[in-house]
Structure formats: C-alpha cells, structure tokens
Design an enzyme around this catalytic site. Structure first.
Site, PDB file in Angstrom:
ATOM      1  N   GLU A 269      55.433  51.918  74.595  1.00 50.48           N
ATOM      2  CA  GLU A 269      55.800  52.821  73.499  1.00 50.48           C
ATOM      3  C   GLU A 269      54.579  53.509  72.900  1.00 50.48           C
ATOM      4  OE1 GLU A 269      58.354  51.142  70.438  1.00 50.48           O
ATOM      5  OE2 GLU A 269      60.095  51.822  71.564  1.00 50.48           O
ATOM      6  N   HIS A 290      54.603  34.495  94.516  1.00 46.89           N
ATOM      7  CA  HIS A 290      55.642  34.417  95.546  1.00 46.89           C
ATOM      8  C   HIS A 290      56.647  35.558  95.416  1.00 46.89           C
ATOM      9  CE1 HIS A 290      54.608  30.276  96.933  1.00 46.89           C
ATOM     10  NE2 HIS A 290      53.998  30.280  95.771  1.00 46.89           N
ATOM     11  N   LYS A 401      69.465  57.326  70.656  1.00 48.93           N
ATOM     12  CA  LYS A 401      70.037  56.711  69.444  1.00 48.93           C
ATOM     13  C   LYS A 401      71.072  57.642  68.825  1.00 48.93           C
ATOM     14  CE  LYS A 401      66.020  53.964  68.025  1.00 48.93           C
ATOM     15  NZ  LYS A 401      65.020  53.713  66.967  1.00 48.93           N
TER      16      LYS A 401
END
Lengths: 433, 433
Positions: A269, A290, A401
């Site tokens: 951000e 792994h 939003k």
C-alpha cells in the site's frame, strides 16, 4: 536488529558498494525530509513518533477492567488488524487472541460458536469508524452477545478516530475507548493502541515493544551504513531499480508468519502506486524451500529474498535414531536444523547469483519485535522518499469501496454501474452446467 | 467450475480473442502431449490419472482402525502436506487436523503439549521416506508418544514410496502404509493417499473428491474454449508472455486460504525454471483489498489477479442498525457483502485496465474441490507445455538440501563449504550490540 546486505553485492540484480555510497547522498536528503516530517508531526511521518507518543498507561487502564478474560476478538481489517495479529502471533500467550479481519460467514459463525462469549473481550477497531466489513462483523458479534443475555457494553473496547460510528457508540454507551492517533495511516499504527490492546490484555510488556521502536528511531542517522532500517530500505529500493520487482519475505520462525502479512500490507500500500512499487510476497521458512525456492533460484531475475530469523529461540532435541542414513539428525536440535536450512538457502541463492538480505533479531520478544516493526516502517518510508512517491496514501482502493457500497444499496455511485458492464467470456465444464 | 476470462481481454497486459484463437492451435498440440503422457503413465503426467488410479477403498481400510480419534497430525512438508492441508481447511470437520509441515521448535512443542496424544493419529508422509524435516519431526512425535506410555505403532499411519526409511519402518513394525504413487511429483499428489488420508479420517466423501477430478479430466479436449482448466492455463501463459510476471491468487472464502498456498507451490515449482515462470502471490479476499489492492491496481503492470469464489455458501445476516449511514448494511448478509466486494474489486481492476480471471466453483464441498484442484493442475501442466519447460522437476532445490545436510554433519558436500564463504556487509543498530 542486524541487516546483512552482503548477498546483494554483485548478484544479478545486485548493487556494488560504490552504488551504495552514491545512494547514501540521497539517503541524507531523504532523512532530512523524514526528520522534518517527524518534527512537524506531518501526515504519515507522525507514525515514526509513536514510540514516544503512545501512552502505554492509558492502554493498560482501558483494558484493566477485563481481567477475567478468556478470549480476545479483535474486529478490524487491514491495518486495523494486522499489527495486533502480528504481535499476538509472535508473542503468543493467554487469553487467546482471535481476529475477525475478513467478511466470511463460515468463519464468524464458527468462531462465535466456540468462544465463551461471557468471558470474551471484543476489541472493535476502525480509524474512520465506518468500515463496512468491520461494522458488519461488529453488529453480528454484538447481536450474538445480546442473544446470550450478555451486556455487550461490558465486553467491548473500542479503538477509533475522533469521529464516526464507533466513536458515537463509545460516547453513547460510555465504552472504554482509545484513539487511533491522527496523522497515522492504519498500516503504520501498530505501535499505538491499534496494535497494542490485545498484547496489553495478554499481559505482555507493551512498554518494551515501544522501547524497541525507540531503539531504532534513535539510531536513524542520515547514512544507510549506520542504520539497519535505512540500509534495508535503500538496498530494497536500489535492487528494485535494477529489476527486483518482487520482494519475498521469508521469516524462519512460525511465530513471525503474520509479520510477513503485516509487511506485505505496509510495502504494497505504501509503495505500489504511479505504476511502480516492489511487490511483496509473503512466505515462510523452512517450509517454502519446498514450495517457492525453485522459482526464487531458477525463475526470472526479478526478486529480492528477505530472510529473517531470531538468533535465539527455544529448542527441541531430535532423538537419536538407528534409521539408515539419518544418524546425523540424532542429537542435533530442530533449531540447528532450521538454522542450517536458513544458511543453506541463503548460500544457494548466492550460488545462483540471486540477491538476498538477512535480517536478524535477538529473539522473538517484545523489544526485538518493536525494533523489527519500527525498522521495517522506517525502511519503507525511506524507500518511498527515494522513489519519490506518496508513501502514506492509498487512493486506488477507494474505487472498489464505493462500488461495493453502491451494489449494496448504500447510495448512488457511478462505480457500481460499471460492475454490470463487465466483459465476460466464460468457459465451463459441462458437468457443472 | 467456470472460468471467466473476459477481464483479460483488452486490458494491459491483456489478450484478444484473436490471440486466443491462434493460441488454441498450440493448445491442441499440447493436449496431444498431455494425452500421450497420460496414456503411457509418464513421469508427472501420471498425476492426471489419479482420479481413476487412486483406490479410495484402500485408504478407508487403512484408516478404519483409528475410529476413536480426536486429532490427526500430518507430518510432512511441501507437497506431502499442502494438498491434505488444503482439503482439511476447505472441508473442516472432526477430528481436528493439524500439520507439522515445518521445522520450528516452538510450534512442535506447543502442539504436542496441547494434543491428547493417546487419541491422536500420526500420519507420516514422505515420498523418499528420508526428508530431513519430516523425519526429524516424526522422531520427536514418536518420542513424545513413547514418553507418555503410548505405543506409537498403534497410532501411526505412513504414506510413502516403495523404499526409504518410512517404508522400512512400516515393514518392520507392520504399520498401516499407503503408497505415494510412482511418477507423481509431490505437488501433484493431492488426489492420492497423500492428500486424502486426513479427509478419510474425518469421514469426508473422498470418492466425491476423486469424482470431481474425473469431471475435469473428462472435459479436457484440445481447445481452451471448451475446457475451463485449459482456458485458465492458456490465458495465464499468454498474459505472462505479455508482461504478467506475477499471478495473485485471491480466494474469496477463508476456507480456501490454504488452497492459495497449494496453488503457489504448484505454480512456483512447476513453472519457475530456465529464467522464466510466473510468480504466484497468495492472498485472501476480501481482507487483502485492504492490503494488496492498491498495488494491484496502481503498481507495475506485471500482474494477473486470479479471483476465486464459491457461488453458494452458508450465510449470516447482518443485524439492522440505526447507526448513521450504516442502515444499508442491515438486512444484507455477510455473503452478499463479500460478493459485492468481489464484484467491485474485479470491476475496479477492469476500470484500471488490469487483467483478472474469475474462477467459480459451485460451493466448497468435496466434488467442487476435486474439480478445482484437478483443474488447476491441468492448467499448470498446459502452461508448462506452452512454455516448453520441464514442468515436473524441481532441480534448483537440491543445492540447499545438500548444503544443509553437510552443515549438520551428514556427509561431505561441497555446497556446505560455500556457506562459510558468504559475503557479508552488516549494518546494526547500536542498541543490539
């Protein structure tokens, strides 16, 4: 906190000591900017004053009434949860700390079913006091308490800004309330009540966390060669300029797994704007050897690997064994195995001519954690200065939003209309039709 | 399973339908390769035969004796753990399923302290039967059982290859033992005993998981426009060629959080070689809208965002509220909020001219999960064919394994000597000296 940047020297991408010396001239200027910002408590820079500004006593007083607690549920999202979750995961302890940091029906139902609600503290955190996810979760938790005959006002503590729904609620019902400090973006708020309330409820030494932050703050000079935080920020920036578009963050301690999430928010951000920004990739050692190491060693040369470990940890001995070829493990400890894997992975990156940086803290305790959190914040702010971007904003998240609010009937938003215009090209398996 | 690639058309980077039609000619050839590989059960391709090859009855028989179980601990790492962990997290259920998939002294101690060991099943998984991390953890767990007077042989089930320490142990002590199928790399083994044992212990319908795999296998034709798995693999490849070096995998369901880790291993180890490979970034919706979305929308144009959701889920209503400006939330459900955020985020990426792909499954149940897992495997194998790389190897991880073994005194390895030669340039904060 130690930073070893040796394995970013001469790798591909990589830097040279001469590069770093030239860059250090810009670090001086950036440090001036940061110092001025701190002195004037400017937006964002104010975060770097939290170790001195945060009042641990006020936090202790606010949580004192909840001495009989068996569980803590922090209701928050993004910066309102990740800092507290990082500390909770790192230091452990009791009461157990939970986080409702997402909107997921299955998750909230399961959590509410298993918690002893009458012994649970709800910590509601939202800077604006209006965050849809947080308020929705909070309303559901509040209803669950009420349905069990529990007065939610006796079990709730609020951390929020000076206005908004949560502040109104706290005022109206005389709830214990703490402040999200002004001028501090959520992702930089860990060293305030936002991050420290659950730790205080667990009896951790929150003063020591703040002291750890101060340790690093005090050591911020104008040179990357003197401050580990600046060394890390500057090298990350220099490597990004040379092609390390991604930064894999690999703590070698499960207790620091959430720290990598916190880091990823801070980095993404703060730095991801204007078409640039280094992409954080959260990982975990030794497990991800792994999983991801193949890519880090042999994939595109677009990564810095940040390896983090405590120098001391509690340990467990591996029992002796007569199994063929495994006698070398017997008598060693798991910690030695983990350290050997850390050293081996770092060397394997060097052998493949890939850059890595090593960050070491003394141990996973309050003070070292405070150093690590503040150190990474300072590194990120320095990186932002060097990249000449607005570190403390996050404009690109507003669009969705507004669209989501519009979709839910919370007002007229042109963004919501665009959702319906989505281009589609669907391929299905016949069985699901 | 549905794949919607509409939001990868015309974005930057992006593809056109004409691109995809041209690419489809290569998909035909790649499909031929894959079909031949499956018919001859060649290394790696054999994984795509698991839905037919795996014998669920053998798994049920092996776990039947553990009917009185309260907990399952899978001891494995990488591909020996992530598939089983993905299924366990997605389907939930009881007995509770735990994973020792790392070497971390604090973690193993805490787990062993809290589990009722006399009611716990240990599932030890290692293809080679010699994996240092897994064997070390297993030796510690075995000792803990013995110290509590429990016969570890009564509590242990083993899944391993035809030779190695675990196979010897199983033969010597007549332990229930299942096979890691030959020719199947660990990361492709989820639809075998490796991934299914814990699910079988929990009473899940493992036949339905396999049937889900078969659903997708049956639908693999030579065209990306007919198979969702191939559509996803082909579009991911085409976008990577055009600059989408990273692929953010964002499930909108907490139960699929571990799926993103499984995906990340599959993608990274299969495709990260020869200096190329798309970097997987694991994330979680809607939480990471408050963490990563800023970067995905406004950072470098180097990403594909893969958004995954179930079309149905259990739901929870948000209570009505009189809080200012929040009345729109009341009466909606958390699921609706989550879906609105999903749609809004997808549209916000489109509005920012960034590519995303939408993967939808019916719900998070056995059959849909089988489809999703097999679908992503087939997508990855197709991508590997298109990129002309060796999808089923992971040569770059061997170096550090040898170095670690050498460091622990397990033999002479030149790699271990290189560890000592590491270039260092350390910057410390004075307080930690």
């Amino acid at each position: 906190m130690n930073i070893d940047i040796g394995n970013a020297l001469g790798t591909t991408p990589g830097v040279t000591e001469a590069t770093l010396e030239r860059l250090d001239d810009r670090v001086i200027d950036a440090h001036e900017q940061i110092s001025t910002g701190r002195q004037t408590d400017s937006h964002g820079y104010a975060a770097l004053n939290l170790p001195e500004r945060t009042d641990p006593e006020a936090i202790r007083q606010a949580v004192d009434r909840f001495a009989d607690t068996e569980a803590i549920v922090t209701v928050g999202i993004g910066g309102s949860a990740l800092g507290a979750a990082t500390i909770a995961r790192a230091l452990g302890g009791s009461p157990e700390s939970y986080f409702l940091d997402n909107v997921d029906p299955a998750r909230i139902r399961r959590l509410l079913d298993r918690l002893p609600l009458e012994q649970t503290v709800i910590h509601a955190v939202s800077k604006s006091g209006t965050t849809a996810e947080t308020l929705s979760n909070f309303l559901i938790v509040k209803q669950a308490l009420t349905q069990q005959g529990i007065d939610w006002r006796d079990r709730t503590i609020v951390t929020t800004g000076s206005e908004g729904n949560l502040r109104q609620l706290a005022d109206r019902h005389d709830l214990p309330a703490l402040d999200v400090p002004s001028g501090v973006p959520g992702r930089y708020a860990v060293l305030s009540a936002v991050g420290l309330v659950p730790a205080a409820l667990q009896g951790h030494d929150i003063e020591a966390i703040l002291r750890g932050g101060s340790d690093i703050a005090t050591g911020l000079t104008g040179s990357l060669f003197e401050s580990p935080a600046y060394a890390y920020g500057a090298v990350s920036y220099a490597l990004a300029q040379r092609g390390a578009q991604a930064n894999a963050v690999v703590p070698y301690a499960e207790s620091l797994e959430t720290f990598a999430e916190w880091y990823a928010q801070l980095w993404a951000e703060s730095l991801g704007k204007d078409g640039i920004g280094q992409t954080p990739i959260r990982a975990l050692g030794a497990t991800d050897q792994h999983s991801q190491l193949q890519l880090y060693r042999a994939g595109p040369r677009d990564k810095l690997v940040t390896m983090i470990r405590p120098r001391e940890r509690p340990d467990v001995e591996i029992p002796e064994t007569d199994l063929d070829g495994l006698s070398y493990l017997g008598g060693a400890t798991l910690g030695e195995l983990l350290d050997a894997e850390f050293d081996a992975t770092e060397a394997s990156l060097e052998a493949a001519d890939r850059p890595s940086v090593r960050i070491e803290i003394d141990r996973v305790d309050e003070r070292s954690l405070g150093r690590l959190l503040y150190g990474i914040e300072a590194a990120c702010v320095l990186y932002g200065e060097l990249a000449n971007i607005e570190t403390f904003t996050q404009p690109a998240v507003e669009w969705s939003k507004r669209a989501a609010r519009g979709l839910l009937g919370g007002g007229e938003f042109s963004e919501a209309e665009q959702v319906a215009d989505k281009t589609t090209l669907v391929v299905s398996d016949s069985s699901s039709q």
